[in-house]
Design an enzyme around this catalytic site. Structure first.
Site, short mmCIF file in Angstrom:
data_model
loop_
_atom_site.label_atom_id
_atom_site.label_comp_id
_atom_site.label_asym_id
_atom_site.label_seq_id
_atom_site.Cartn_x
_atom_site.Cartn_y
_atom_site.Cartn_z
N LYS A 1 0.65 -0.98 0.08
CA LYS A 1 -0.05 0.12 -0.06
C LYS A 1 1.13 1.64 -0.24
O LYS A 1 1.79 1.22 1.19
CB LYS A 1 -0.68 -0.37 1.44
CG LYS A 1 -2.38 1.01 1.40
CD LYS A 1 -2.29 1.98 0.93
CE LYS A 1 -1.76 3.42 1.63
NZ LYS A 1 -1.92 4.61 1.44
N GLU B 1 9.07 1.06 12.34
CA GLU B 1 9.99 2.29 12.01
C GLU B 1 9.83 3.68 12.02
O GLU B 1 8.41 3.53 10.96
CB GLU B 1 10.74 2.16 10.15
CG GLU B 1 11.88 2.54 10.46
CD GLU B 1 12.37 3.38 9.79
OE1 GLU B 1 12.36 4.79 10.53
OE2 GLU B 1 12.56 4.07 8.70
N GLU C 1 8.92 16.22 16.10
CA GLU C 1 9.78 16.44 14.59
C GLU C 1 8.84 17.04 12.95
O GLU C 1 7.31 16.72 12.99
CB GLU C 1 9.27 14.42 13.85
CG GLU C 1 9.58 14.13 12.61
CD GLU C 1 9.65 12.49 12.22
OE1 GLU C 1 8.53 12.23 12.49
OE2 GLU C 1 10.25 12.44 11.79
P1 ADP Z 1 3.65 9.77 6.46
O1 ADP Z 1 3.57 11.34 6.66
O2 ADP Z 1 5.63 9.54 6.43
O3 ADP Z 1 4.26 9.24 4.92
P2 ADP Z 1 1.78 8.84 7.77
O4 ADP Z 1 2.25 7.65 9.59
O5 ADP Z 1 1.07 9.36 7.17
O6 ADP Z 1 3.41 9.16 7.44
O7 ADP Z 1 1.49 7.81 6.41
C1 ADP Z 1 2.63 6.46 6.29
C2 ADP Z 1 1.82 5.23 5.68
O8 ADP Z 1 0.36 4.68 6.21
C3 ADP Z 1 0.58 5.83 4.60
O9 ADP Z 1 0.93 4.70 3.11
C4 ADP Z 1 -0.02 6.30 4.63
O10 ADP Z 1 -1.32 5.68 3.14
C5 ADP Z 1 -0.43 5.11 5.90
N1 ADP Z 1 -1.52 5.00 6.46
C6 ADP Z 1 -1.72 6.02 7.11
N2 ADP Z 1 -2.97 6.02 8.39
C7 ADP Z 1 -3.39 4.48 8.22
C8 ADP Z 1 -4.08 3.78 8.86
N3 ADP Z 1 -4.96 3.97 9.79
N4 ADP Z 1 -3.61 2.79 8.90
C9 ADP Z 1 -3.15 2.21 8.19
N5 ADP Z 1 -2.28 2.87 7.15
C10 ADP Z 1 -2.53 3.88 7.44
#
Ligand code: ADP
Length: 478
Positions: free
Chosen positions: A173, A248, A381
């Site tokens: 994903k 991570e 951060e």
């Molecule tokens: P970043 O801002 O570093 O991308 P995020 O944590 O917002 O970090 O996103 C990292 C990944 O996690 C993305 O692929 C995002 O779509 C996914 N993501 C965000 N929210 C959820 C959730 N509730 N469950 C699973 N995946 C999520």
């Protein structure tokens, strides 16, 4: 351009027909329409991957043969490295020269795990002369890989390579802010001979596609890289099915400079550590702690170096700092600049958009001096080209400041004092410490953090552990 899911070897739209659009960071223009996956698309991907796991050849294939396919994936990546770099640069806003390095590392990830899987042994324990235990590692099942937007292709391959090496079919994903480079993976996998259903992509919004993947009972492992708050949500949602989690997460890594250090090299490391990859890196050295005897000299030289960091169009080979990934993230980083000013930190470089770049998510390399640990810019951060500099007088104070954070991913230490190095190495709260060096990586070593920076480690056999279950067999021979 139109990106679709890739499920069971086919490019398919969302069952619901839903899409979202992605923006180009240098202009903020919409340039991609992407299928928005929901629970039913995850369901289809899990069915395809599950079939590949239970009926397909992949999990049972001899390691040598699987490794041969991984090496072909590396070849197919190398053949396209210019294309990967240019898509990545356009989609993330990373400088083109740095995007090239990421493409190179992606190929290396596959070659490396091909070697790991063909050299890793399994353990045998002799319990008594006529009894032994042996341990086999079985692929855990369908792996859900959820990746962030900062260096998408590199991080996707950093999870794909060990998962595939271990024999797991995968569902990737990609992050919704930078989904483009993943669209090259289906052709790469097909060219290398990965069987249909072993590699699947479902695009979509985290709270929809990502959450559905985390909730699915037939996905026993989620490997995630991203924000700490998202990691916490994933952990809660994965609890119902007691999933294996590899996480991570964020960082606020200290770079500690003592007055006996080689200051020129420490300065280079400080510039690299926070301004490369647009400062959008989990291991960014975003807190620089400097001994008071050299503090003013350091601040002045650091500010001067920061003001020379060339901000510009991501596709210009002269650019050192490109466009931040998305206007929402840019807004958040700019807010932190204002917070720093309001908190009374001394802005000595950057802090605003360069005049020459009126549109897009551009920010000059920004340095705040005299930052105290109570300030939000010291604690939170920022994930952009913004760095805090803080003075300390003694080793004890340096240690206290270094550890005064909820995070614990990386730390960097500059000193020529051997005893101090080993003393601090044992007390700094981080998963990784680089001494008198920038974050050079040996892919065999465990990468990951402590405290709010994560769970588990990735790299070498540690990654294989993530995607396998150990199974002991006790045999009495008499
Ligand atoms: P970043 O801002 O570093 O991308 P995020 O944590 O917002 O970090 O996103 C990292 C990944 O996690 C993305 O692929 C995002 O779509 C996914 N993501 C965000 N929210 C959820 C959730 N509730 N469950 C699973 N995946 C999520």
């Amino acid at each position: 351009m139109n990106l679709q899911h890739y499920i069971g070897g086919e490019h398919v739209p969302s069952v619901s027909g839903a899409t979202f659009t992605a923006l180009e960071p240098a202009t903020n223009e919409e340039y991609l329409t992407v299928s928005a996956g929901q629970a039913e698309d995850i369901e289809a991907a899990v069915a395809a991957a599950r079939k590949a796991f239970t009926e397909g050849p992949w999990p049972k294939m001899p390691a040598q043969q699987r490794a041969g396919i991984l090496r072909k994936i590396a070849d197919a990546i190398e053949k396209r490295d210019d294309e990967i770099a240019s898509l990545e640069c356009r989609d993330t806003g990373l400088p083109i020269t740095q995007a090239r390095g990421q493409a190179h590392r992606a190929a290396q990830n596959f070659r490396f795990f091909a070697d790991v899987i063909t050299t890793l042994g399994e353990d045998v324990y002799r319990v008594a002369s006529a009894q032994l235990n042996y341990v086999i590692r079985k692929p855990i099942g369908v792996a859900g890989l959820i990746t962030p937007w900062n260096t998408p292709f590199m991080l996707e391959t950093w999870k794909l390579a060990p998962a595939l090496a271990a024999g797991c079919p995968v569902i990737l994903k990609p992050a919704e802010w930078s989904p483009l480079s993943a669209s090259l993976l289906p052709a790469i996998m097909e060219e290398a001979g990965v069987p249909a259903g072993v590699f699947n992509i479902v695009h979509g919004i985290g709270e929809e596609a990502g959450a559905a993947l985390v909730a699915h009972p037939d996905v026993p492992i989620i490997s995630f890289t991203g924000e700490t708050t998202t990691g916490q949500i994933i952990m809660r949602n994965a609890a119902d099915n007691l999933k294996t989690l590899s996480m991570e997460l964020g960082g606020k890594s200290p770079l500690v400079i003592f007055d006996d250090a080689d200051l020129d090299r420490a300065l280079d490391a400080a510039v690299f550590g926070v301004f490369s990859l647009n400062g959008e890196r989990c291991t960014a050295s975003s807190r620089v702690l400097v001994q008071d005897t050299i503090y003013e000299e350091f601040v002045q030289r650091f500010a001067e170096r920061a003001s020379r960091v060339k901000v510009g169009a991501p596709d210009d080979p002269a650019t050192e700092l490109g466009a931040l990934v998305h206007p929402e993230h840019y807004g958040r980083v700019m807010e932190y600049v204002q917070i720093g000013i309001d908190e009374g930190a001394r802005l000595v470089a950057g802090g605003s958009r360069p005049d020459t770049l009126p549109v897009g998510n551009f920010l000059s390399a920004t340095v705040f001096a005299d930052v105290s640990p109570k300030m939000r810019i010291f604690q939170e951060e920022i994930f952009g080209p913004v760095v805090c500099v803080t003075p300390f007088s003694t080793e004890e104070e340096a240690l206290e400041l270094a550890n005064d954070t909820r995070y614990g991913l990386a730390a960097y230490l500059w000193t020529n004092n051997l005893r101090r190095t080993h003393r601090l190495a044992q007390q700094i709260e981080s998963g990784m410490l680089w001494v008198n060096s920038q974050n050079v990586r040996d892919l065999r070593t465990p990468f990951g953090g402590v405290k709010a920076s994560g769970l588990g480690r990735e790299g070498g056999k540690h990654s294989i552990d993530v995607y396998t279950e150990s199974h002991i067999v006790h045999v009495a021979t008499e």
